[in-house]
Enzyme design. Structure first.
Site, short mmCIF file in Angstrom:
data_model
loop_
_atom_site.label_atom_id
_atom_site.label_comp_id
_atom_site.label_asym_id
_atom_site.label_seq_id
_atom_site.Cartn_x
_atom_site.Cartn_y
_atom_site.Cartn_z
N CYS A 2 0.85 -1.17 0.00
CA CYS A 2 0.00 0.00 0.00
C CYS A 2 0.89 1.22 0.00
CB CYS A 2 -0.84 0.03 1.27
SG CYS A 2 -1.70 -1.52 1.57
N ARG A 27 1.62 1.77 -5.96
CA ARG A 27 1.82 0.76 -4.93
C ARG A 27 0.56 -0.08 -4.67
NH1 ARG A 27 6.28 1.35 -2.16
NH2 ARG A 27 5.44 0.16 -0.43
N TRP A 74 -3.80 -1.88 -1.39
CA TRP A 74 -3.79 -3.07 -2.28
C TRP A 74 -4.12 -4.22 -1.35
CZ3 TRP A 74 -0.54 -7.50 -2.92
CH2 TRP A 74 -0.71 -8.15 -4.15
N ASN A 100 1.16 -0.22 5.95
CA ASN A 100 1.58 -0.98 4.77
C ASN A 100 2.30 -2.21 5.27
OD1 ASN A 100 2.63 -1.86 2.29
ND2 ASN A 100 4.40 -0.51 2.48
N GLY A 101 1.86 -3.39 4.83
CA GLY A 101 2.54 -4.62 5.26
C GLY A 101 1.52 -5.62 5.75
N GLU A 482 9.25 -13.16 -21.42
CA GLU A 482 8.96 -11.79 -21.01
C GLU A 482 7.84 -11.19 -21.88
OE1 GLU A 482 9.36 -10.03 -18.60
OE2 GLU A 482 9.20 -7.95 -19.24
N LYS A 486 4.27 -9.74 -20.47
CA LYS A 486 3.82 -8.37 -20.73
C LYS A 486 2.42 -8.38 -21.33
CE LYS A 486 6.04 -6.62 -18.95
NZ LYS A 486 7.26 -6.52 -18.20
N GLU A 489 -0.25 -9.36 -18.68
CA GLU A 489 -0.53 -8.48 -17.55
C GLU A 489 -1.22 -7.19 -17.92
OE1 GLU A 489 4.06 -6.94 -16.86
OE2 GLU A 489 2.68 -6.85 -15.19
N HIS A 505 5.78 -31.33 -28.25
CA HIS A 505 5.60 -32.28 -27.15
C HIS A 505 4.28 -32.05 -26.41
CE1 HIS A 505 9.54 -33.88 -27.89
NE2 HIS A 505 10.01 -32.64 -27.91
N LYS A 604 2.77 -2.19 -8.36
CA LYS A 604 4.14 -2.00 -8.82
C LYS A 604 5.16 -2.66 -7.92
CE LYS A 604 7.26 -0.36 -11.57
NZ LYS A 604 7.41 -1.15 -12.80
C1 F6R Z 1 6.04 -7.34 -14.63
C2 F6R Z 1 6.69 -6.87 -13.42
C3 F6R Z 1 6.87 -7.84 -12.30
C4 F6R Z 1 8.13 -7.52 -11.50
C5 F6R Z 1 8.19 -8.40 -10.25
C6 F6R Z 1 9.47 -8.18 -9.47
O1 F6R Z 1 5.98 -6.34 -15.59
O2 F6R Z 1 7.05 -5.75 -13.31
O3 F6R Z 1 6.86 -9.16 -12.76
O4 F6R Z 1 9.24 -7.75 -12.32
O5 F6R Z 1 7.10 -8.11 -9.42
O6 F6R Z 1 9.62 -6.86 -9.11
P1 F6R Z 1 11.01 -6.26 -8.68
O7 F6R Z 1 11.92 -6.28 -9.88
O8 F6R Z 1 10.71 -4.89 -8.21
O9 F6R Z 1 11.56 -7.15 -7.62
#
Ligand code: F6R
Length: 609
Positions: A2, A27, A74, A100-101, A482, A486, A489, A505, A604
């Site tokens: 959060c 966040r 969140w 937060n936590g 990757e 992307k 998400e 397979h 994030k």
């Molecule tokens: C996807 C994304 C996440 C982060 C993951 C780790 O676009 O951003 O998969 O890569 O949550 O986050 P960090 O790098 O901050 O540890």
């Protein structure tokens, strides 16, 4: 996970707190709320949904005062709702807190407090703290918070304000991030710097197990036992504007386009002018330390984990050290085999990912050296690692990681070359070739960005797809993973990445007429094998978009559409190849009308395990 903002001072508290929360929405953003203390009363306004909902409510129910706290949530314990939104209060309404936590022992505390007659209004773990404060309050808020800190377990950044203490606010930090902003006759507390940058550039970074008492005319810091702590002022030099959208419709598009700059900045000062050496003094490793390493474990999550897969190939190729790439949430419970010759490389953009931090801490406990690769100076990962390589991507606001990934790759290439040279496994001539190719990467990335209109057109045509497959071999497979993440998400289109040779397979059964397949063919040595796999999906009716290097027109004979990318060293090709995939996810999400920068269910910075 959060965002928290607290303010004490003469300004309009609503503007400071809600403005700060807007900068922290990355966040988490399923509800938000504020509490302000005026005329001896705490007034709280909360709203489920985006911050705009809270602002609408505040227009009807204005708040005022000189002390206020705010929160953007969140959900972890309890669904997103007005009741579960913070701030939370005790029964008497004398205290208000934001958190937060996770309070890990909240269930037993709740039972205890209910037995004592406390009435709970929410399903959150946080509310127990408000009641605990009420229960333990002895007239001295500071002493009470020391006592409360001893009762709660878990990760938390907490800010409390109290009706009977209109001139102060107390903040406590254990594991979750928190900074204090220092002003003139005003002070701030927040989960992250952007929240307060409009007002001050002087901050204290709160360490684990510290608490702070904020008053208008000063901030005092203490250990959780109440021992005074002398803090260094950290002066923030980066520009608030660099955290704004800068003319792009979304942060994600801005951040994709920032990649030439981000790659250049991450290389800056780290490659000698004659392109013969890598300078990474911040690693703090002497030649003999590097030679002593006999295994590397990369630990990371999500996109950072995908970067680790490319890092493994680079390190194994140049430095000939065996590398395992581990998902942090699995690694910490796997009882990994490590010795004093193992090196842990923790990759984390935010530096606050709970799983990655937990894995780091576990390894540190075992005496293993930990190097962090992170984008956030002063983050928990940076502070707790033995040494840190910073990626200079600049603040990444969009939830989907883009420039952080490419700069992580650059940091990993640099580290691989540094290790290869120290261990004598990378010839000087080859090192020069790699460093020259790295030096060219910013221009390569610029050229790749020119493919945006072609990708936008493809994305518009394919926006209604239900499933998409990404295939490739070697480095192309790592990038496919990757690309699929992307797309999932932010566009919410189901996507899977497969090592191209693996499709037959099982997964080939899913390839039917018109299913889009994104085929990466950026590795000349593997081209023919990849081509055979592309032929296999074409034969089942797939619509294939191929990615290959400029000059390889051969691919056009087999696929439906080709995107040509500048040719670079195959090991470095992920930096170029990922960009069309980022753009594809972006344009597909826009075409589907999604909230690109804030995809549903995600945040994030993932500060819960
Ligand atoms: C996807 C994304 C996440 C982060 C993951 C780790 O676009 O951003 O998969 O890569 O949550 O986050 P960090 O790098 O901050 O540890």
């Amino acid at each position: 996970m959060c965002g928290i903002v607290g303010y004490i001072g003469p300004r309009n508290v609503k503007d400071v707190v809600v403005g700060g929360l807007a900068k922290l929405e990355y966040r988490g953003y399923d509800s938000a709320g504020v509490a302000a203390l005026a005329d001896g009363n705490i007034r709280i306004v909360k709203a489920v949904g985006r911050l705009a909902n809270l602002e609408e409510k505040l227009a009807q129910m204005p708040i005022s005062g000189h002390v206020a706290i705010g929160h953007t949530r969140w959900a972890t314990h309890g669904k997103p709702s007005d009741e579960n939104a913070h701030p939370h209060q005790d029964c008497s309404g004398r205290f208000a807190i934001v958190h937060n936590g996770i309070v890990e022992n909240y269930l037993s505390l709740r039972e205890e407090l209910v037995a004592l007659g406390h009435e709970f209004r929410s399903e959150t773990d946080t509310e127990v703290v408000a009641h605990l404060i009420e229960e333990m309050y002895n007239g001295d808020l500071f002493e009470t918070m020391i006592a409360v800190g001893k009762r709660i377990r878990g990760a938390y950044a907490l800010v409390v304000m109290a009706k009977d203490h209109p001139d102060e606010m107390i903040a406590i930090r254990r594991a979750s991030p928190m900074i204090i902003g220092l002003g003139e006759k005003e002070n701030f507390v927040a989960s992250d710097i952007p929240a307060i940058l409009e007002y001050t550039r002087d901050i204290y970074v709160m360490e684990d197990g510290e608490m702070a008492v904020l008053r208008r005319d000063g901030v005092e810091c203490f250990t959780m036992d109440g021992e005074p702590v002398k803090k260094e002022v950290y002066h923030v030099t980066w520009d608030a504007v660099s955290a704004e959208r800068g003319g792009y419709p979304h942060f994600m598009l801005k951040e994709i386009h920032e990649q030439p700059r981000a790659v250049r900045d991450t290389l800056r000062g780290r490659v000698s002018d004659d392109l013969s050496r890598v300078e990474l003094p911040e690693l703090g490793l002497a030649e003999e330390d590097i030679r002593a390493i006999d295994r590397i474990h990369i630990v990371a999550c999500g996109t950072s984990w995908h970067a680790g897969l490319v890092g493994k190939a680079a390190i194994e190729t140049f430095a000939r050290i065996p590398v395992n790439v581990e998902i942090a949430s699995e690694y910490r419970y796997a009882d990994p085999i490590v010795t004093d010759r193992t090196l842990i490389l923790a990759i984390t953009q935010s530096g606050e990912t709970a799983d990655t931090l937990a894995a780091m801490r576990e390894m540190k406990k075992r005496g293993v050296r930990v190097v962090a690769i992170t984008n956030v100076v002063g983050s928990s990962a940076a502070r707790e690692a033995d040494s840190t390589i910073v990626t200079w991507a600049g603040p990444e606001i969009a939830v989907a990681s883009t420039k952080a990934y490419t700069t992580q790759l650059v940091a990993l290439y640099l580290l691989a070359v540094r290790f290869g040279l120290a261990r004598g496994t990378l010839a000087e001539e080859k090192a020069r070739e790699v460093l020259a190719a790295l030096d060219d990467l910013p221009q390569v990335v610029e050229q790749v960005l020119d493919t945006a209109p072609q990708i936008e057109s493809f994305a518009k045509r394919y926006k209604d797809a239900h499933d998409t497959f990404f295939i490739g071999r070697g480095m192309d497979y790592a990038v496919s993973l990757e690309g699929a993440l992307k797309l999932k998400e932010i566009s919410y289109i189901h996507a899977e990445a497969y090592a191209a040779g693996e499709l037959k397979h099982g997964t080939l059964a899913l390839i039917t007429d018109g299913v889009p397949v994104i085929a990466l063919a950026m590795q000349p040595e593997l081209y023919e094998k990849t081509l055979s796999n592309i032929v296999e999906v074409k034969a089942r009716g797939a619509f294939v978009l191929g990615l290959t290097w400029v000059g390889n027109e051969d691919l056009e004979k087999t696929v439906d559409e080709v995107i040509y990318l500048p040719k670079t060293m195959p090991l470095l090709a992920p930096v170029a190849a990922v960009i069309p995939l980022q753009l594809l996810a972006y344009y597909a999400a826009v075409a589907r009308g999604n909230d690109v920068d804030k995809p549903r269910n995600l945040a994030k910075s993932v500060t819960v395990e």
